[in-house]
Design an enzyme around this catalytic site. Structure first.
Site, PDB file in Angstrom:
ATOM      1  N   HIS A   1       6.351  -7.059  -1.320  1.00  0.00           N
ATOM      2  CA  HIS A   1       7.126  -8.202  -1.197  1.00  0.00           C
ATOM      3  C   HIS A   1       8.398  -8.110  -2.097  1.00  0.00           C
ATOM      4  CE1 HIS A   1       9.182 -11.331   1.064  1.00  0.00           C
ATOM      5  NE2 HIS A   1       7.859 -11.912   1.595  1.00  0.00           N
ATOM      6  N   ARG A   2       8.080  -7.600  -3.441  1.00  0.00           N
ATOM      7  CA  ARG A   2       9.024  -7.368  -4.416  1.00  0.00           C
ATOM      8  C   ARG A   2      10.180  -6.515  -3.881  1.00  0.00           C
ATOM      9  NH1 ARG A   2       5.210  -5.884  -9.253  1.00  0.00           N
ATOM     10  NH2 ARG A   2       4.759  -4.326  -7.494  1.00  0.00           N
TER      11      ARG A   2
END
Length: 434
Positions: free
Chosen positions: A407-408
């Site tokens: 998700h980064r």
């Protein structure tokens, strides 16, 4: 003066290795470029080339020794006119901790070590500069900054000839230091599991067998523990109907039979992912500590099961290659992975990975991201499934897929676009030839 031969760093992440086999013996003449030993890393068995010339004076680490740290002296090379007496006469280097397995072999030679080369230099950004011990010694005597010397040895290593022609004090101008990003807040330490002693006590009354961890298993344990503890995974699931792909594959294989080419479903999956990464370029990215690094080519890694672990060889520029080229390259990489003959550049890099357990009958699963990749696609088996189409129930060959996403690097909507593009290519396979 005798020159120490040090345990090499055969990949950017290598910290230790096993000296699997010596290909020379004491007294043998050695030339630069000669293969003198085989070194086992956590991933492969690699040949070690000599970078200096001379005569093998003494072997300090016996073959078969495991856990030899990078830059540990493993042998001593004598120059013309030198003898074993010169090794004994040389001042002893500072003691360095040796692996337990090596101590027994190295103990008799403890008083007969060569003069140490200067400490390994570092570049302006703190990275290690690879140079032979003799080259470092000559550079120290002449006042040459190795940061400004281009190496001509194996893997860019700086050798004697490189520093002999360099001017004292020559160095590349240091690049202006880039502004550093504010450090990320320290993460709380992950709770440690029960100790080995605790586990052994629990099973003390049961018949067990202890299996020692080799380098590959230790690396897998460390990297995947790091991945699950530090990467914010989320998961996207979709199914693809493979009926058209299976028909198209059968037709192509019939036409390619005379050339000895047989395409697998996995070859189509690799191509579909490579094209999807081009169509959704923001998802073709990796996490680089304090920034995101976007890749232009589609470099796709594919998990290959081997005895004791797995490799993820990388098919570079996969978007440009034909299905038959990808098939041939994948077969070659997989075969060499199983014999641990891959070079580091063949299993490092890439932005995206595929893990396919469909051939084992696994319907679906969630794969762990291999850092620094932005995502990994877990592929299940194709199963005959009732599907509603135009108000009727028909049987289709349906394959389940799960995209594990960092998700980064990739947000939910972007990951959904990538998975949609992959499914689109798999369900319309003829377009992959365009």
């Amino acid at each position: 003066m005798p020159t120490e031969i040090l345990m090499p760093a055969l990949s950017p992440t290598m910290e230790e290795g096993t000296l699997a086999k010596w290909l020379v013996k004491e007294g043998d003449e050695v030339k630069s470029g000669d293969i003198i030993a085989e070194i086992e890393t956590d991933k492969a068995t690699m040949e070690f080339e000599a970078v200096d010339e001379g005569r093998m004076g003494k072997i300090l680490v016996a073959e078969g020794t495991a856990g030899v740290k990078v830059n540990t002296p493993i042998a001593v090379l004598l120059e013309e006119g030198e003898s074993a007496d010169d090794i004994a006469a040389a001042p002893a280097p500072k003691a360095e901790a040796q692996p337990e397995a090596a101590k027994a072999e190295a103990a008799p030679a403890a008083t007969a070590t060569a003069a140490p080369a200067p400490a390994a230099p570092k570049s302006a950004d703190g990275g290690r500069i690879f140079a032979s011990p003799l080259a470092r010694r000559i550079a120290a005597e002449k006042g040459i900054d190795l940061a400004g010397v281009t190496g001509s040895g194996p893997h860019g290593r700086i050798v004697k000839a490189d520093v002999e022609g360099a001017k004292p004090g020559a160095a590349k101008p240091a690049a202006a230091e880039a502004p550093k990003a504010a450090p990320a807040p320290a993460a709380a330490a992950a709770p440690a599991g029960p100790s080995a002693e605790t586990i052994l006590k629990i099973y003390a009354d049961r018949e067990t067998e202890e299996v020692a961890l080799d380098g590959m298993r230790r690396t897998i344990a460390a990297r995947l523990s790091e991945a699950k503890q530090t990467i914010p995974h989320f998961y996207l699931r979709r199914s693809a109907k493979l009926d058209e792909l299976m028909k198209f594959r059968a037709m192509l294989n019939k036409q390619l039979d005379s050339r000895g080419v047989k395409l697998s479903v996995n070859d189509f999956i690799i191509k579909a992912c490579a094209l999807a990464l081009q169509e959704v370029p923001d998802a073709n990215a990796v996490w680089a500590g304090d920034r995101i690094l976007k890749l232009k080519p589609s470099d796709v890694a594919v998990a290959v099961a081997v005895e004791g672990g797995l490799f993820t060889p990388v098919l570079k520029d996969a978007q440009q290659k034909t299905l038959s080229a990808l098939s041939a390259e994948m077969k070659d990489l997989a075969n060499r992975a199983k014999t641990k003959k891959l070079a580091p550049h063949e299993y490092q890099g890439g932005s995206f990975a595929i893990s396919n357990l469909g051939m084992f009958g696994i319907e679906n699963f969630d794969a762990v991201i291999n850092p620094p990749h932005g995502a990994i696609l877990a592929v299940g088996a194709g199963i005959q499934t009732p599907v509603a189409e135009n108000g009727e129930v028909v049987i289709r060959n349906v394959m389940s897929m799960t995209l594990s996403v960092d998700h980064r690097v990739i947000d939910g909507a972007l990951g959904a676009q990538l998975l949609e593009a992959i499914v689109g290519h798999l369900e319309n396979p003829m377009g992959m030839l365009a």
